[in-house]
Design an enzyme around this catalytic site. Structure first.
Site, short mmCIF file in Angstrom:
data_model
loop_
_atom_site.label_atom_id
_atom_site.label_comp_id
_atom_site.label_asym_id
_atom_site.label_seq_id
_atom_site.Cartn_x
_atom_site.Cartn_y
_atom_site.Cartn_z
CG ASP A 48 -9.14 5.41 31.19
OD1 ASP A 48 -10.31 5.87 31.10
OD2 ASP A 48 -8.78 4.36 30.65
CG ASP B 219 -12.05 1.51 30.17
OD1 ASP B 219 -11.31 2.52 30.28
OD2 ASP B 219 -11.79 0.42 30.69
NE ARG C 104 -9.76 1.37 21.19
CZ ARG C 104 -9.86 0.05 21.40
NH1 ARG C 104 -10.54 -0.70 20.55
NH2 ARG C 104 -9.28 -0.50 22.43
CD GLU D 198 -9.37 5.79 27.44
OE1 GLU D 198 -8.14 5.74 27.61
OE2 GLU D 198 -10.13 4.85 27.72
CG ASP E 259 -4.63 5.30 29.97
OD1 ASP E 259 -3.88 4.52 29.35
OD2 ASP E 259 -5.84 5.39 29.74
CE LYS F 277 -4.97 5.87 26.43
NZ LYS F 277 -5.26 4.45 26.75
CE LYS G 247 -9.52 2.30 32.89
NZ LYS G 247 -9.29 1.07 32.10
#
Length: 492
Positions: free
Chosen positions: A266, A343, A347, A345, A284, A261, A273
């Site tokens: 993010d 959020d 996956r 995201e 991230d 990933k 967030k």
């Protein structure tokens, strides 16, 4: 860092700093005791002074001891010899290296003869710890401390495979440092295209490594609607980076595939967030960083395996074109996904990359992602969280985690959890509610991994430290993955 093996006695080794163990209670090992006799009892006087418990972490520096070719000797606590294991060895080496690095030594020598169990695993661990200890982040901080003066680490005694063990350990340490450096870079520098350029440079240095970078136009042609939906609100275009390493004698042999990933920043998107600690969301992309760290280490060692490393890179931002809660997108696999929370995201970028991985006919696929806050809440910063659809693969990774001190813990992936992803308007939702968040995230990914053995590593807790004194990327799970790949290489 350079590494060497010496057949000389510790007293005769020409080095700037010699590191020898002291056991709990102030007992010197055989080599240190022999050196002590030449030094007129100077080592024993410190060891038996009672000033230290000689647990791993305790150190004392002696200058110009008599009868010794080294300019300095570090007495390093090794604890109880009956409980000295790989974890104690890592602490012992880290403490000894810390003392060496604090001084002006350009060369250091470690006596491994008195450490039990003696062997090449200790040499590999020392080289790995040496690379880790020497790392300094300076990319955006010119005022940071300069790089340490230490340039060479040597060991004794010399075994048949000691030099190779040092080489392997150093490559793992450098792979971790590559991942740490990428993770530590700010999001305005480390963008999806920056990761792609880094991968191109990596591929350019190895004849066995090729690269393909998919831009958004190619992703649209392939139907990667999930990955593209994450990048929709950002001016930074997404990239799917594919590194293909062919080192096996049979270049057509099924490869291992790693999928990372790579959310370079993010914000949470429209599901924004909270502002507190949002700066940490530059981390991230630590899954992507670890994939690149592993690919670099494998290429450096020239391992006789086939390996595909994939990075699904995007920036998750709010904006006029950003994906909204309630939107429905179509994955490369043709499955529709209702976006209940933008959020969630990671996956989404992973599911299209996992589908793309099928074209390589992989022997197995391992994805690694800073995926869920639930993993941090449950395990803190200690464990990699492991789930998957193949117990044999999972068991192997669990053991590799133990052997590499990069441990993982398995969670269940039972069918009963799948219903939490039910949606009235799409094949599935991208979140499963408040409960079992780490498991339902893996359930989502499992729907795109039905055609090969697959394991998922949620590294949201293990990939970085949040504490001010240690804040930064850790380089995990590079050691775990390298242990897994080295085992496969040794079987080839």
């Amino acid at each position: 860092m350079r590494y060497a093996v010496s057949a000389d006695s510790v007293a005769a080794v020409e080095t700037d700093c010699l590191v020898v163990p002291v056991w709990k209670g102030g007992k010197l090992g055989a080599q240190a005791a022999a050196l002590d006799r030449l030094a007129g009892g100077a080592l024993g006087a410190v060891a038996e002074s009672g000033d230290y418990g000689w647990e791993p972490g305790d150190t004392h520096l002696l200058h110009q001891p008599g009868g010794c070719a080294a300019g300095r000797v570090v007495l390093a606590g090794a604890g109880d010899p009956e409980s000295f294991d790989a974890a104690a060895a890592a602490k012992y080496f880290a403490a000894g290296l810390g003392k060496v690095l604090a001084g002006n030594s350009g060369r250091a020598h470690f006596d491994l003869a008195d450490l039990k169990p003696a062997g090449d695993q200790l040499a590999a661990r020392l080289a790995q710890e040496s690379e880790i200890a020497a790392y300094r982040y300076r990319a955006t901080k010119p005022s940071a401390k300069p790089a340490p003066k230490l340039k060479q680490v040597s060991v004794s005694p010399a075994g048949e495979q000691t030099a190779e063990a040092l080489r392997r350990g150093a490559a793992i340490g450098r792979g971790m440092n590559r991942a740490r450096e990428l993770g530590n870079l700010p999001g305005n520098i480390c963008t999806p295209e920056y990761l792609a350029e880094h991968a191109r440079e990596l591929a350019g240095g190895c004849d066995k490594l090729s690269i393909d970078v998919l831009d958004e136009a190619r992703m649209r042609e392939l139907g990667m609607g999930c990955l593209l939906s994450v990048a929709a609100g950002s001016t930074e275009e997404a990239r799917l980076i594919v590194l293909d390493y062919r080192g096996a004698g049979d270049r057509q042999a099924q490869p291992v595939a790693l999928v990372g990933k790579g959310i370079t920043f993010d914000t949470g998107g429209i599901s924004l967030k909270p502002g507190l600690a949002m700066d940490e969301m530059k981390f991230d992309m630590c899954g992507a960083a670890a994939v690149l760290g592993v690919m670099g280490a494998v290429a450096e060692l020239g391992l006789p395996i086939n390996l595909v490393g994939m990075v699904a890179a995007a920036e998750n931002m709010p904006g006029g074109k950003a994906t909204k809660p309630g939107d429905i997108v179509t994955s490369m696999a043709g499955k529709t996904v209702e976006i209940l929370n933008t959020d969630a995201e990671g996956r989404l970028v992973l599911c299209d990359a996992l589908t793309y991985a099928e074209r390589f006919k992989p022997a197995c696929v391992i994805d690694l992602a800073t995926l869920t806050g639930a993993a941090v809440a449950a395990f803190g910063h200690q464990a990699n969280v492991l789930l998957g659809n193949d117990q044999e693969l999972i068991d192997r990774l669990l053991q590799c985690g133990q052997d590499s001190l990069d441990r993982a813990w398995q969670l269940p992936l039972w069918d009963e959890y799948q219903k939490q992803l039910n949606s009235r308007f799409a094949d599935m939702a991208n979140i499963g509610g408040k409960l079992a968040g780490t498991i339902t995230a893996a359930c989502f990914l499992s729907r795109f991994t039905e055609n090969y053995p697959w394991a998922h590593l949620d590294i949201a807790g293990s990939a970085w430290h949040s504490e001010a004194a240690k804040k930064g990327a850790t380089g995990r799970p590079v050691p775990l993955l390298m242990e897994f790949l080295l085992e496969r290489a040794d079987r080839n």
